[in-house]
Motif scaffolding. Structure first.
Motif, mmCIF file in Angstrom:
data_model
loop_
_atom_site.group_PDB
_atom_site.id
_atom_site.type_symbol
_atom_site.label_atom_id
_atom_site.label_comp_id
_atom_site.label_asym_id
_atom_site.label_seq_id
_atom_site.Cartn_x
_atom_site.Cartn_y
_atom_site.Cartn_z
ATOM 1 N N THR A 189 0.839 -1.193 0.000
ATOM 2 C CA THR A 189 0.000 0.000 0.000
ATOM 3 C C THR A 189 0.878 1.248 0.000
ATOM 4 N N ALA A 190 0.428 2.256 -0.736
ATOM 5 C CA ALA A 190 1.229 3.459 -0.926
ATOM 6 C C ALA A 190 1.466 4.219 0.368
ATOM 7 N N ASP A 191 0.506 4.186 1.270
ATOM 8 C CA ASP A 191 0.636 4.973 2.488
ATOM 9 C C ASP A 191 1.723 4.461 3.430
ATOM 10 N N ARG A 192 2.249 3.232 3.190
ATOM 11 C CA ARG A 192 3.281 2.668 4.070
ATOM 12 C C ARG A 192 4.689 2.777 3.476
ATOM 13 N N ILE A 193 4.838 3.482 2.368
ATOM 14 C CA ILE A 193 6.120 3.403 1.663
ATOM 15 C C ILE A 193 7.274 3.969 2.487
ATOM 16 N N GLU A 194 7.097 5.128 3.120
ATOM 17 C CA GLU A 194 8.193 5.687 3.905
ATOM 18 C C GLU A 194 8.495 4.836 5.135
ATOM 19 N N ASP A 195 7.450 4.265 5.721
ATOM 20 C CA ASP A 195 7.675 3.361 6.849
ATOM 21 C C ASP A 195 8.595 2.216 6.447
ATOM 22 N N HIS A 196 8.333 1.646 5.282
ATOM 23 C CA HIS A 196 9.107 0.485 4.835
ATOM 24 C C HIS A 196 10.526 0.877 4.413
ATOM 25 N N VAL A 197 10.683 2.022 3.756
ATOM 26 C CA VAL A 197 12.040 2.462 3.379
ATOM 27 C C VAL A 197 12.882 2.645 4.636
ATOM 28 N N ASP A 198 12.349 3.347 5.621
ATOM 29 C CA ASP A 198 13.104 3.559 6.853
ATOM 30 C C ASP A 198 13.370 2.245 7.571
ATOM 31 N N SER A 199 12.400 1.351 7.578
ATOM 32 C CA SER A 199 12.597 0.061 8.234
ATOM 33 C C SER A 199 13.712 -0.737 7.567
ATOM 34 N N ALA A 200 13.837 -0.623 6.251
ATOM 35 C CA ALA A 200 14.919 -1.315 5.551
ATOM 36 C C ALA A 200 16.272 -0.791 6.002
ATOM 37 N N PHE A 201 16.402 0.532 6.106
ATOM 38 C CA PHE A 201 17.673 1.114 6.551
ATOM 39 C C PHE A 201 17.963 0.768 8.014
ATOM 40 N N ILE A 202 16.948 0.779 8.836
ATOM 41 C CA ILE A 202 17.141 0.435 10.248
ATOM 42 C C ILE A 202 17.564 -1.020 10.382
#
Length: 575
Positions: free
Chosen positions: A131-144
């Motif tokens: 879902t588009a609304d979670r994209i920044e959450d997932h990008v940051d989670s990948a870096f973390i």
């Protein structure tokens, strides 16, 4: 509210996380276009298994997360080898992998594959965004995920139709920055550090064995201070080379499997054998780093410091120190200031003399090869001439197999934290060149020299064009001996013969390089090595030096002792 596509939001999130370049091949196109639009540089690799290694090399040197992008299907499968190296070597890489459109999943769409299963064994974290609304959450989670705890790869799977979807600005916009590592420097308790400080102060013959976790500038600086203050002799593993200054009087160099006759380890390993306490720092105690788990004495106590709690005690029951290397070593050094170090100080002069004698004996032992004018050329001679041109800023990168061994066993680090990169996590052939490219992009003002064999170079020589197109001016030395050296030698030792795969048809690597627009020279005589190195190291463009080398040369690793090499060195053999 402003409206962006998901791809544009990804580009903004990458920029917020300190990403300045991505290693990609135009795919996922929506993401790459959005990245280039905001000034993130695309380094376009040629072979689909090379981009991940470039991102790895970039991360090792820059202290930032390397980002690689790939298409779904075959390109994704070719990310598995470099991500596996990064996973085993604890290097943070974020992979952005395009997926088929969401409504096409599990319908045998073109190049559809179970990417989550594909990456499960070579990443710390894998997610598909739905879902588009979670994209920044997932990008940051990948870096973390990539930068926290034990670093490693994280994979974000991006359906193609989602990337084109519009997304409105969030009420709670993300502002965090997670693109540098280590993310959360933790250290053990004061009580645990005080207990280890007492063990080190009271041990009769303690030694340090530092691995790849200790090579960062912060970790190596902290380790150098500990080495000096507590008068501790320090060995390194292959991956730990450069963690300490190898000219320092208490540095014993690389041990591991490099302990056959005419190796430094042949002269220094007695110091390890006599140790009553071994302090393991940032090492997985893997096979190559411990000579098949034989180098650490069974009678010694072991203290093990690592960021990964599961690595401590894996192969040796240990006193546990879980924490970031630099932060923990700094705290341990502070704790040692409260201890009586007179025992350590009293032994310092004799220990330094013993180590200096070992280095001198090693120089004498190897001089038969390092000073040789024979043709085809000995790799030890090439390393000698390279050493004389190195500065503390020089970064040396090797391919797997013998190339790695020539670098870790024949070159000498000139300062704490000098970087020697070898793909020893999984040790795949072909990764030397792309690792060096990533390293040069991370530190463009430092000289970068890549050493590869002709066997490994065949996996990556298409990237010569990338060097020219992307203006990456590193020096590539190709040891052309016409054989798969380790394969040939190991088969000979184990089976008494070797297969037909071990010999190659002649290849003109200099001609290949020139065809791609590189400067290139072929070296066949010992007097031509130094002029070729001088020319390459002064060049503003990439240079390839093809060296016709001895097919029978092999490093002094323990496997060959008593078979391809002598069991011991007799006085008559020394020069």
């Amino acid at each position: 509210m402003s409206v962006e596509t998901v791809a544009e939001r990804i580009a903004a999130a990458l920029q917020r996380n300190s990403v300045e370049m991505i290693f990609a091949q135009s795919l996922p196109s929506a993401v790459v276009l959005a990245c280039e639009k905001v000034g993130i540089r695309q380094i376009a690799y040629r072979q689909e298994n090379m981009g991940g290694a470039m991102a790895d090399g970039y991360s090792r040197i820059s202290g930032r997360v390397g980002v690689v992008c790939a298409q779904n299907g075959p390109a994704a499968t070719l990310l598995v080898p470099p991500l596996s190296e990064a996973f085993k070597a604890s290097i943070p890489v974020v992979a952005l992998v395009q997926e088929v459109e969401r409504h096409q999943l599990d319908r045998n769409a073109f190049q559809d594959l179970d990417h989550i299963a594909l990456f499960s064994a070579c990443s710390k974290w894998t997610r598909r965004v739905m879902t588009a609304d979670r994209i920044e959450d997932h990008v940051d989670s990948a870096f973390i995920a990539a930068t926290s705890g034990r670093p490693g790869p994280a994979v974000l799977i991006l359906p193609a139709d989602l990337l084109r979807e519009n997304v409105t600005a969030s009420v709670r916009g993300r502002t965090g920055k997670y693109g540098t590592w280590p993310l959360d420097p933790i250290r053990p308790s004061d009580e645990a550090l005080a207990a280890v400080a007492k063990l080190l102060a009271r041990a009769e013959s303690p030694v340090v064995l530092a691995g790849g976790g200790a090579v960062s500038s912060a970790a190596s600086k902290a380790l150098a201070e500990l080495q000096t203050m507590a008068h501790l002799p320090v060995f390194t593993t292959n991956m730990g080379k450069g963690a300490v200054d190898e000219r320092a009087p208490l540095t014993c160099g690389v041990l591991g499997a490099l302990n056959g006759p005419r190796s430094l380890g042949y002269r220094t390993r007695a110091i390890m054998d006599e140790a009553d306490l071994v302090f393991l720092v940032g090492t997985r105690t893997n096979q190559n780093g411990t000579d098949s788990w034989r180098s650490i004495p069974s009678t010694s106590a072991v203290v093990h410091l690592d960021i990964d709690p599961c690595e401590i005690g894996r192969n040796y029951e240990s006193v546990r120190l879980v924490g970031d290397i630099s932060t923990t070593i700094q705290a341990l050094t502070a704790a040692l200031r409260s201890e009586d170090l007179s025992n350590r100080s009293a032994k310092k002069v004799s220990l330094e003399r013993r180590i200096a004698e070992a280095w001198a004996q090693f120089e004498q032992d190897r001089s038969i090869f390092s000073g040789s004018n024979q043709t085809p050329l000995r790799p030890e001679r090439i390393m000698r001439d390279l050493q004389s041109r190195m500065t503390p800023e020089t970064i040396v990168v090797a391919d797997a197999s013998y190339s790695s061994m020539w670098i870790v066993g024949q070159l000498r680090a000139l300062c704490p934290g000098q970087r020697f990169i070898t793909p020893r996590g999984l040790a795949g052939l072909g990764w030397g060149l792309p690792l060096g490219m990533g390293a040069k992009l991370a530190r463009p003002d430092s000289p970068v020299v890549v050493l590869v064999g002709d066997g490994g170079f065949a996996h990556s020589w298409a990237e010569l064009e990338t060097l020219v197109r992307s203006e990456i001016n590193l020096t590539v030395i190709v040891l052309n001996n016409g054989v798969l050296g380790y394969q040939k030698d190991a088969e000979t030792v184990k089976f008494g013969g070797y297969t037909t795969a071990c010999h190659f048809a002649p290849v003109d690597h200099a001609a290949l390089a020139k065809a791609c627009g590189c400067e290139a020279v072929t070296v066949e005589n010992p007097g031509d090595i130094e002029p070729a190195l001088d020319r390459a190291l002064c060049s503003k463009t990439p240079v390839l030096i093809e060296v016709i080398s001895d097919p029978d040369a092999h490093p002094p690793i323990s496997l060959f002792t008593g078979t391809l090499g002598p069991l011991t060195l007799e006085p008559s053999e020394l020069v």
